[in-house]
Design an enzyme around this catalytic site. Structure first.
Site, short mmCIF file in Angstrom:
data_model
loop_
_atom_site.label_atom_id
_atom_site.label_comp_id
_atom_site.label_asym_id
_atom_site.label_seq_id
_atom_site.Cartn_x
_atom_site.Cartn_y
_atom_site.Cartn_z
N HIS A 112 -8.17 -7.43 -1.15
CA HIS A 112 -6.91 -6.73 -1.51
C HIS A 112 -6.51 -7.03 -2.96
O HIS A 112 -6.32 -8.19 -3.34
CB HIS A 112 -5.79 -7.16 -0.57
CG HIS A 112 -4.46 -6.56 -0.89
ND1 HIS A 112 -3.86 -5.57 -0.12
CD2 HIS A 112 -3.58 -6.79 -1.91
CE1 HIS A 112 -2.69 -5.24 -0.65
NE2 HIS A 112 -2.50 -5.98 -1.74
N GLU B 281 -6.54 -12.66 0.95
CA GLU B 281 -7.46 -11.56 1.30
C GLU B 281 -8.41 -11.29 0.13
O GLU B 281 -7.96 -10.84 -0.93
CB GLU B 281 -6.65 -10.29 1.61
CG GLU B 281 -5.69 -10.50 2.77
CD GLU B 281 -4.79 -9.29 3.04
OE1 GLU B 281 -4.98 -8.24 2.42
OE2 GLU B 281 -3.89 -9.44 3.89
N HIS C 45 0.82 -1.22 0.00
CA HIS C 45 0.00 0.00 0.00
C HIS C 45 0.85 1.27 0.00
O HIS C 45 0.33 2.36 -0.26
CB HIS C 45 -0.94 0.01 1.21
CG HIS C 45 -2.12 -0.89 1.03
ND1 HIS C 45 -3.32 -0.46 0.51
CD2 HIS C 45 -2.29 -2.20 1.31
CE1 HIS C 45 -4.19 -1.46 0.48
NE2 HIS C 45 -3.58 -2.54 0.96
N ASP D 271 -7.85 -1.86 -1.00
CA ASP D 271 -8.74 -2.78 -0.28
C ASP D 271 -10.16 -2.31 -0.57
O ASP D 271 -10.50 -1.15 -0.26
CB ASP D 271 -8.45 -2.72 1.23
CG ASP D 271 -7.05 -3.20 1.57
OD1 ASP D 271 -6.49 -3.98 0.78
OD2 ASP D 271 -6.51 -2.78 2.61
C1 LIG Z 1 -4.57 -6.54 5.97
C2 LIG Z 1 -4.82 -5.68 4.81
N1 LIG Z 1 -5.46 -4.46 5.11
C3 LIG Z 1 -3.65 -5.45 3.87
O1 LIG Z 1 -3.58 -4.41 3.29
N2 LIG Z 1 -2.75 -6.44 3.70
C4 LIG Z 1 -1.66 -6.30 2.80
C5 LIG Z 1 -0.98 -7.58 2.51
C6 LIG Z 1 -0.69 -5.25 3.26
O2 LIG Z 1 -0.47 -5.04 4.44
O3 LIG Z 1 -0.07 -4.67 2.35
ZN LIG Z 2 -4.61 -4.31 1.22
#
Ligand SMILES: C[C@@H](N)C(=O)N[C@H](C)C(=O)O
Ligand SMILES: [Zn+2]
Length: 227
Positions: free
Chosen positions: A199, A196, A127, A134
């Site tokens: 995501h 997920e 991110h 997400d």
């Molecule tokens: C847990 C979730 N919100 C998420 O974004 N997971 C990915 C793998 C991340 O942390 O980049």
């Molecule tokens: Zn994510």
């Protein structure tokens, strides 16, 4: 280190742009800001230019299947300090929820779902590249749909195909909705986190790694690094 973090990054230098509120629904108030995450004036609702175009393309595809439905963005850009905050927050919450589990077992679970808040430019959290989002679905009445589990839930229910073999009516609907979400995102060349349902990313290291697995082409590089 996760396998996808070995992928080379050749950042194309695209700017971050705001996700338009008149086109997409944004989770409000923002879930991590609400918890006190340190954004320091930076908006979580920005993406790289081509990633936003891809999201628009995905929403157009959604409306071919379900007129009036929209993509709801739960989270997009995340500074590394926020990634660290959320990893720590999730770890502490799980320690309280499961006092009999060892800290190392809990840390292991957290790392299945949350990327390491690495400061190394070769291994950015997804991110923090502006290429990951997400999301969930909203119907024509503006209702956020149930896809069979909360975003960020640390549980096997979060695996995209968790309801694949379900026989119950509701569970089959969750599966259909997850499939629709995956279909519209794949139609715009996004790829999904294997654990997920919410995501997706386009052009980051995880995306490049997933594409290389599909095609056995080991020359695929990521074109978005840390911003
Ligand atoms: C847990 C979730 N919100 C998420 O974004 N997971 C990915 C793998 C991340 O942390 O980049
Ligand atoms: Zn994510």
């Amino acid at each position: 280190m996760k396998s996808y973090q070995a992928i080379s990054i050749k950042d194309c230098g695209e700017a971050l742009v705001a996700i338009p509120q008149d086109t997409f629904i944004l989770e409000t108030p923002h879930p991590y800001k609400k918890l006190g995450a340190p954004y320091e004036g930076i908006s979580p609702y920005v993406l790289r230019e081509s990633v936003l175009k891809g999201l628009q393309q995905a929403q157009n595809e959604l409306q071919k299947w379900q007129p009036g439905w929209q993509i709801k963005v739960f989270d997009a850009y995340r500074p590394i300090a926020v990634q660290q905050f959320m990893v720590d927050y999730t770890f502490k919450s799980l320690c309280q929820q499961y006092p009999n589990q060892s800290e190392s077992a809990i840390a292991q679970q957290v790392s299945q779902f949350w990327a390491q808040p690495s400061n190394d430019p070769n291994t950015p959290p997804p991110h923090s590249t502006g290429a990951a989002i997400d999301i969930t679905l909203v119907n024509e009445k503006g209702e956020t749909l149930n896809l069979g589990g909360a975003i960020d839930e640390i549980s096997p229910r979060s695996y995209p195909d968790f309801y694949q073999d379900a026989t119950g009516k509701s569970e089959q609907i969750y599966h259909q909705r997850r499939e629709l979400l995956r279909h519209i995102m794949f139609s715009a060349d996004f790829r999904q986190h294997p654990k997920e349902w919410w995501h997706f990313s386009l052009g980051d290291q995880l995306w490049a790694w997933l594409k290389s697995q599909e095609t056995s082409n080991s020359n695929i590089v990521a074109y978005y690094g840390r911003v």
